[in-house]
Write an enzyme that holds these catalytic residues in place. Sequence first.
Site, mmCIF file in Angstrom:
data_model
loop_
_atom_site.group_PDB
_atom_site.id
_atom_site.type_symbol
_atom_site.label_atom_id
_atom_site.label_comp_id
_atom_site.label_asym_id
_atom_site.label_seq_id
_atom_site.Cartn_x
_atom_site.Cartn_y
_atom_site.Cartn_z
ATOM 1 N N CYS A 72 85.726 43.402 44.982
ATOM 2 C CA CYS A 72 85.901 44.008 43.654
ATOM 3 C C CYS A 72 87.222 43.556 43.039
ATOM 4 O O CYS A 72 88.261 43.572 43.695
ATOM 5 C CB CYS A 72 85.866 45.532 43.774
ATOM 6 S SG CYS A 72 86.149 46.394 42.206
ATOM 7 N N GLU A 285 78.632 81.460 52.452
ATOM 8 C CA GLU A 285 79.136 80.532 51.430
ATOM 9 C C GLU A 285 79.812 81.347 50.323
ATOM 10 O O GLU A 285 79.341 82.425 49.959
ATOM 11 C CB GLU A 285 77.982 79.710 50.857
ATOM 12 C CG GLU A 285 78.330 78.822 49.672
ATOM 13 C CD GLU A 285 79.460 77.861 49.950
ATOM 14 O OE1 GLU A 285 80.360 77.751 49.096
ATOM 15 O OE2 GLU A 285 79.457 77.221 51.031
ATOM 16 N N CYS A 380 85.439 66.303 57.581
ATOM 17 C CA CYS A 380 85.695 65.111 56.772
ATOM 18 C C CYS A 380 87.150 64.689 56.869
ATOM 19 O O CYS A 380 87.552 63.726 56.204
ATOM 20 C CB CYS A 380 85.315 65.364 55.310
ATOM 21 S SG CYS A 380 86.178 66.755 54.552
#
Length: 429
Positions: A72, A285, A380
């Site tokens: 890129c 949640e 993550c």
Amino acid sequence: MIGEVVELDVGAVAHGGHCVARLDGQVVFVRHALPGERVLARVTEGEPGRSFLRAHVVEVLRASPQRVEPPCRYAGVCGGCDFQHVALPEQRRLKQTVVLEQLRRLGGLEREDLPNEVVVEPVPGDRDGLGWRTRVEFAVDGDGRPGLRRHRSHEVVPLDRCLIASRGVTEADVTGRSWPDADSIDVTETSHGEVVVTVLPAQAERERRIVEHVSAEELELDLALDARGFWQVHPGAAATFVEAVLQMLEPRPGERAVDLYSGVGLFACALAERVGPLGQVVAVESDRAAVGHARSNLAEHRQALVVEGRVDDLLGVPRHERARRRPRRAPGRRRRPARSPLLPHTCDLVVLDPPRIGAGAEVVREVARLGARAVAYVACDPAALARDVATFREFGYALAGLRCFDAFPMTHHVETVALLAPVSRPTAD
């Protein structure tokens, strides 16, 4: 110092997408370098005497054999990709190094504590590390030009195409138009090929419902969510993580499972299928929209309960930031929130999928008190995972399995799924 170009010998890769060098004994975090290289780098942050500096490579004097020409032309300019200058197999080896280093340094694990050889696996469907990102938020500059922001900056870099964006996102041609009244443009391509473009702030309150399909472990799931709601950006990631979690937990009919930070119910739906009508799944949640979708997604499973609220609140963990705003209490008198009666005191299985900062020591303590035979931790951020693994060890849970996935090629990000199991204690004679 800022703006000065310095010559550096580059050392090991570090968490965060940079490598470590030293300048007169001072640590320098260098972006777009590789271990073993000699580079000229421009200092972008920090001053002499500070704990560290930040710098960007402007010229490579001695290149690593693993260095490649970035595909890129915006690589090194926008802040979206850290590793386009690195051969794809080497990107995964660098991520493996970071995961292991975090587990050793922050998790206190030795080589013998690791369950098996840790490798970073490609996510199914990924060939060259490009064209995978199905969710992209384009920022818009003052002239209405869309683009991506520079690293650690609010400056927008206008671009004509993002090479890691999926085909559907690219064909929406957001970057080929002017958006004079927008702050940002959110583009989502679903697993069904539907492309949704959301202009912000104009459409911020008009969320569009989409459906994502997940095929994994003999399961076929259709999950509703908002177009801008949380979902994995790699098209193969959701199924991959579900398969990893189910393989680690091995749910049995009749078992009770708790899914913390459950989102729209991806793992809860898979667990409900496996524990069956005689089992139980409790999903927690805090995001109201996600809770509504989770209840819809789990509607056919009468053994599933979705509880709205923060995990720490519902487990009876005090919020430290809330406590700091109130007048100080005498030692030992800090009021704890009441533990929710909707959460079980024991269970067989836990899925823990916290935000990037991790679950935190007090939540981990309460999870350990549930006495589950297995905990699947989806992370993550390897540093947050390592810190929480260290806390789990304090409460009798050892790292029993670990898989790492390259769900974000060309970036430093890596997803991990860890299995934590109670440490067996020898019985008394």
